[in-house]
Scaffold this active site. Structure first.
Site, PDB file in Angstrom:
ATOM      1  N   GLU A  90       0.877  -1.178   0.000  1.00 36.83           N
ATOM      2  CA  GLU A  90       0.000   0.000   0.000  1.00 36.83           C
ATOM      3  C   GLU A  90       0.914   1.227   0.000  1.00 36.83           C
ATOM      4  O   GLU A  90       1.470   1.589   1.031  1.00 36.83           O
ATOM      5  CB  GLU A  90      -0.906  -0.005   1.236  1.00 36.83           C
ATOM      6  CG  GLU A  90      -1.787  -1.237   1.360  1.00 36.83           C
ATOM      7  CD  GLU A  90      -2.823  -1.344   0.271  1.00 36.83           C
ATOM      8  OE1 GLU A  90      -3.060  -0.337  -0.427  1.00 36.83           O
ATOM      9  OE2 GLU A  90      -3.408  -2.426   0.101  1.00 36.83           O
ATOM     10  N   CYS A 129      -2.493   8.989   2.800  1.00 34.73           N
ATOM     11  CA  CYS A 129      -2.014   8.444   1.524  1.00 34.73           C
ATOM     12  C   CYS A 129      -3.006   8.628   0.389  1.00 34.73           C
ATOM     13  O   CYS A 129      -2.615   8.654  -0.780  1.00 34.73           O
ATOM     14  CB  CYS A 129      -1.659   6.967   1.677  1.00 34.73           C
ATOM     15  SG  CYS A 129      -3.051   5.933   2.180  1.00 34.73           S
TER      16      CYS A 129
END
Length: 485
Positions: free
Chosen positions: A207, A241
């Site tokens: 990720e 993010c």
């Protein structure tokens, strides 16, 4: 590290983590930890990121509690073997897909949401019946310390182990063999993790992030769009993010966006943002200096103020940003929002496609045909239309990247599947051996013809029923004839 990993592997080999009852007990214990030690957890995150109690609860604890409740409800269904379709040669056999745990899983967490990005994947790993080694980020050291203290008190200490430390400890961990690694962080470290995993052919979920674009069409509710973008961008001081990294819009919209953003910042954080309990700080001095360096040579529409002593950087909007400047060459990961003017949607599509695939893509428009064209013509980890970040909150959707923004996905059942091996099982009896002559030597053209029929023929449910009916009719006719004679 070798001894530690071997100890955890031995615990997994004992089979203790496999029973559904044990998995549920561990998840219930984790939920109890979140509720009973809420103040300790909130205090640790607050110390790392100057996050208010309300923000920690909403952005971290609520997400984790919701995930645990979902898994506890659905896990009995997920662990069941699922029947598989059969062909003519296996009609009388049993075929199913059985999800089995992978083994020992390594989860390397991130500092920006130090509870969610460490514990949420761990929930999936436990649900799938694995043993887990957790490596929290050393940058959020207070949260890392509290997790190292609490997790062994609530979870089985042989099957869930916390390893704290920095680059040296992580490097040593990555030398060991795991059955799956999930890493959350930046692309550079992601490559290191993947290279280390390749030595043992260990599968990875990465990720990573990237520059998530936000396209604002002139046909949209601009007030709502700016409010939602401001919320997603400046939450956690831009250290998210999937925060919108930059805005693409037609030049005529720039001024309106700036004004509405300015009004929204005041609405959210008051006249003095620095004093707002809802506005966080940059994680450390290195990142503070990196974020400030992105402002060099830029046209600041508003914001730009900073205080090194407290690592405060004000919500900042940049206009007429040149795509070649530094702020557009790396993920910002801070409270800076560049606006890049484009002529139209087609230019926006080209702009996005000329760069690495982002973790998220945000589109604001009332035009459904335009929205679909933007989705169809680009690639990203996820898409949210007329909002930002909210796809992360829907556990029925897989969360993950594509290309340089990551690989693999988790959340909800997708986490369970990530940490499970879908094992195909075919159970045959010793009967029906005559049919097997088709696959035994010696071969012949007639065997080839029959093989084509049995292996390549796809029968619908209706055709299969007719075939069975015909076979039953044939059997009945034989029996009647035998009785008559």
């Amino acid at each position: 590290m070798e001894r530690l990993v071997q100890r955890v592997r031995s615990a997994f080999a004992s089979g203790k983590s496999r029973p559904l009852r044990f998995r549920r007990q561990q998840l219930e214990a984790l939920r109890r930890m979140l509720l009973e030690r809420e103040k300790d957890l909130v205090g640790a995150v607050a110390a790392d990121l100057r996050k208010s109690e309300c923000n920690v609860y909403v952005q971290e604890l609520v997400v984790l509690l919701g995930e645990i409740d979902l898994v506890l409800e659905k896990l009995p269904e997920w662990v069941r073997a699922k029947p598989a379709k059969r062909n003519l040669l296996t009609m009388l056999d049993e075929a199913y897909i059985y999800p089995e745990p992978l083994g020992v899983v390594l989860i390397v967490g991130a500092w920006n949401y130090p509870l969610v990005l460490t514990l949420q994947p761990m929930i999936g790993a436990i649900a799938a019946g694995n043993a887990v080694i957790v490596k929290p980020s050393e940058l959020s050291e207070n949260t890392a310390d509290i997790l190292a203290k609490l997790l062994p008190q609530y979870l089985d200490p042989d099957l869930c182990v916390v390893v704290n430390g920095g680059v040296e400890e992580t490097t040593e961990l990555l030398k060991e063999r795991f059955d799956h690694i999930l890493y959350t962080g930046n692309t550079a470290v992601g490559k290191i993790v993947m290279a280390a995993a390749s030595r043992h052919l260990t599968p990875v979920t990465l990720e990573l992030g990237g520059k998530s674009p936000c396209y604002i069409d002139k046909d949209c509710d601009l007030d709502t769009a700016c409010r939602r973008i401001a919320w997603g961008k400046f939450m956690n001081c831009g250290q998210t993010c999937i925060a919108p990294d930059y805005i693409l819009c037609e030049p005529a919209l720039q001024g309106q966006i700036v004004q509405k953003m300015k009004e929204t910042i005041k609405e959210f954080y008051g006249d003095n943002v620095r004093e707002s309990p809802d506005y966080e700080r940059i994680i450390n001095d290195r990142h503070f200096k990196r974020v400030l360096s992105l402002l060099q040579g830029q046209k600041i529409a508003f914001g730009g103020e900073a205080d090194e002593a407290t690592r405060y950087v004000a919500p900042t909007v940049l206009t007429d940003v040149n795509p070649e400047t530094k702020v557009m060459q790396e993920e910002i990961f801070g409270p800076i929002l560049p606006i890049v003017p484009v002529k139209n949607a087609e230019e926006a599509i080209k702009f996005i496609n000329d760069r690495e695939k982002p973790l998220a893509f945000y589109i604001f428009s009332r035009n459904k045909k335009l929205v679909q064209r933007l989705i169809d013509s680009t690639s990203s980890g996820g898409v949210t239309v007329n909002d930002v970040i909210m796809h992360f909150m829907l556990t029925s959707l897989p969360f993950g990247g594509v290309g340089s923004s990551g690989m693999g996905a988790y959340h909800g059942e997708h986490s369970f599947n990530t940490f499970s091996h879908q094992r195909p099982c075919l159970l045959k009896s010793f009967k029906g051996e005559s049919a097997n002559k088709l696959r035994y030597p010696p071969n012949s053209q007639s065997k080839v013809a029959w093989s084509k029929f049995f292996f390549l023929k796809r029968l619908s449910r209706g055709k299969l029923s007719l075939l069975l009916l015909a076979l039953l009719g044939l059997v009945a006719a034989v029996l009647v004839k035998a009785a008559y004679y």
